[in-house]
Design a protein around this motif. Structure first.
Motif, short mmCIF file in Angstrom:
data_model
loop_
_atom_site.label_atom_id
_atom_site.label_comp_id
_atom_site.label_asym_id
_atom_site.label_seq_id
_atom_site.Cartn_x
_atom_site.Cartn_y
_atom_site.Cartn_z
N LYS A 150 -8.10 10.74 -1.12
CA LYS A 150 -6.95 9.83 -1.11
C LYS A 150 -7.12 8.81 -0.01
O LYS A 150 -7.43 9.15 1.13
CB LYS A 150 -5.67 10.62 -0.90
N LYS A 162 0.83 -1.20 0.00
CA LYS A 162 0.00 0.00 0.00
C LYS A 162 0.87 1.25 0.00
O LYS A 162 0.56 2.24 -0.69
CB LYS A 162 -0.92 -0.01 1.22
N MET A 163 1.94 1.22 0.76
CA MET A 163 2.86 2.36 0.81
C MET A 163 3.51 2.58 -0.55
O MET A 163 3.66 3.72 -1.01
CB MET A 163 3.93 2.11 1.88
N LYS A 164 3.90 1.50 -1.22
CA LYS A 164 4.47 1.61 -2.56
C LYS A 164 3.45 2.14 -3.56
O LYS A 164 3.80 2.83 -4.52
CB LYS A 164 5.00 0.25 -3.02
N GLN A 165 2.19 1.78 -3.35
CA GLN A 165 1.12 2.21 -4.25
C GLN A 165 0.84 3.70 -4.13
O GLN A 165 0.49 4.36 -5.11
CB GLN A 165 -0.15 1.42 -3.94
N SER A 166 0.98 4.26 -2.92
CA SER A 166 0.66 5.67 -2.71
C SER A 166 1.85 6.41 -2.11
O SER A 166 2.69 6.91 -2.83
CB SER A 166 -0.59 5.80 -1.82
N ASP A 167 1.94 6.47 -0.77
CA ASP A 167 3.07 7.12 -0.12
C ASP A 167 3.26 6.53 1.27
O ASP A 167 2.45 5.73 1.74
CB ASP A 167 2.88 8.64 -0.05
N LYS A 168 4.32 6.93 1.94
CA LYS A 168 4.68 6.34 3.23
C LYS A 168 3.67 6.63 4.33
O LYS A 168 3.63 5.93 5.33
CB LYS A 168 6.07 6.80 3.65
N GLU A 169 2.87 7.70 4.15
CA GLU A 169 1.89 8.05 5.18
C GLU A 169 0.77 7.02 5.29
O GLU A 169 0.04 7.00 6.28
CB GLU A 169 1.29 9.43 4.86
N THR A 170 0.62 6.16 4.29
CA THR A 170 -0.46 5.17 4.31
C THR A 170 -0.05 3.88 4.99
O THR A 170 -0.89 2.99 5.18
CB THR A 170 -0.92 4.85 2.88
#
Length: 224
Positions: free
Chosen positions: A223, A136-144
């Motif tokens: 988001k 999920k982090m790779k898909q969006s950003d580290k905050e997820t």
């Protein structure tokens, strides 16, 4: 998300839950179902698969309720705790894992039974949650990462409570795998559905502009 994509999302998740439950049920109860396959009793096989599929639809519905409940909770948590929301989620995550091990061991452990089997279950769920949160982090950003990990562990454990209370090994396995797969699918596929809905709104806006109609103001995609 528009209505059409939401229906697709809902039905696809239902079918995934049903299919995973059928597969899981045949595997964990192979001794019961093996005579039907050996004798090629199509009616018994189909009726068993249909029953498992219906159970899977129920598990999938529980998963979807948990997912949309978490989306609401996540927005509320961000509004209340702001930058502290991630640490709060980590705290709740630790409590959930502790309760999953400690209370199950206190309630269901046999005399002289070790705690390792109960610890292993929590550890496996945590490791799987970390794996999904990484994607999920790779898909969006580290905050997820933290929200995804919280959802995959804490919300899944809450959804799993009916089987946990019963503590029947077959039901524990029959329920946990569809929940994990459905939760994974929802978490990783929702952005694609939101993006598709946004594109459809933009295309509809262009068609309205081309026809001379005044378009409605576009909604900003959230988001996740």
């Amino acid at each position: 998300m528009n209505t059409r994509n939401w229906v697709k999302f809902f039905i696809t998740t239902l079918c995934i839950g049903g299919a995973v439950t059928v597969l899981t049920g045949f595997i964990i109860r192979w001794k019961d179902f093996r005579p039907f396959f050996q004798s090629f009793d199509v009616l018994e096989i189909l009726s068993s698969a249909f029953w498992l599929f219906c159970i899977g639809l129920l598990f999938s519905a529980v998963s979807q309720m948990g997912f949309f409940a978490y989306l609401t909770l996540h927005r509320i948590g961000l509004g209340i705790f702001r930058s502290l929301w991630n640490p709060v989620q980590i705290l709740f995550l630790a409590f959930a894992l502790f309760d999953l091990v400690y209370f199950r061991y206190r309630l269901f452990a046999a005399e002289n039974e070790g705690i390792f089997p109960y610890l292993a279950v929590a550890l496996l769920i945590l490791l799987y949650g970390i794996l999904v949160a990484y994607f999920k982090m790779k898909q969006s950003d580290k905050e997820t990462f933290v929200p995804a990990l919280f959802f995959m562990v804490v919300v899944t454990v809450i959804e799993w409570l009916p089987a946990l209370r019963n503590n029947d090994p077959n039901w524990l396995q029959l329920m946990i795998y569809p929940l994990l797969v459905c939760n994974t699918y929802q978490l990783l596929s929702l952005p694609a559905y939101l993006e598709r809905s946004q594109k459809e709104r933009e295309e509809r806006k262009k068609r309205k502009e081309g026809s001379g109609m005044k378009p409605l103001p576009p909604k900003k995609a959230q988001k996740v």
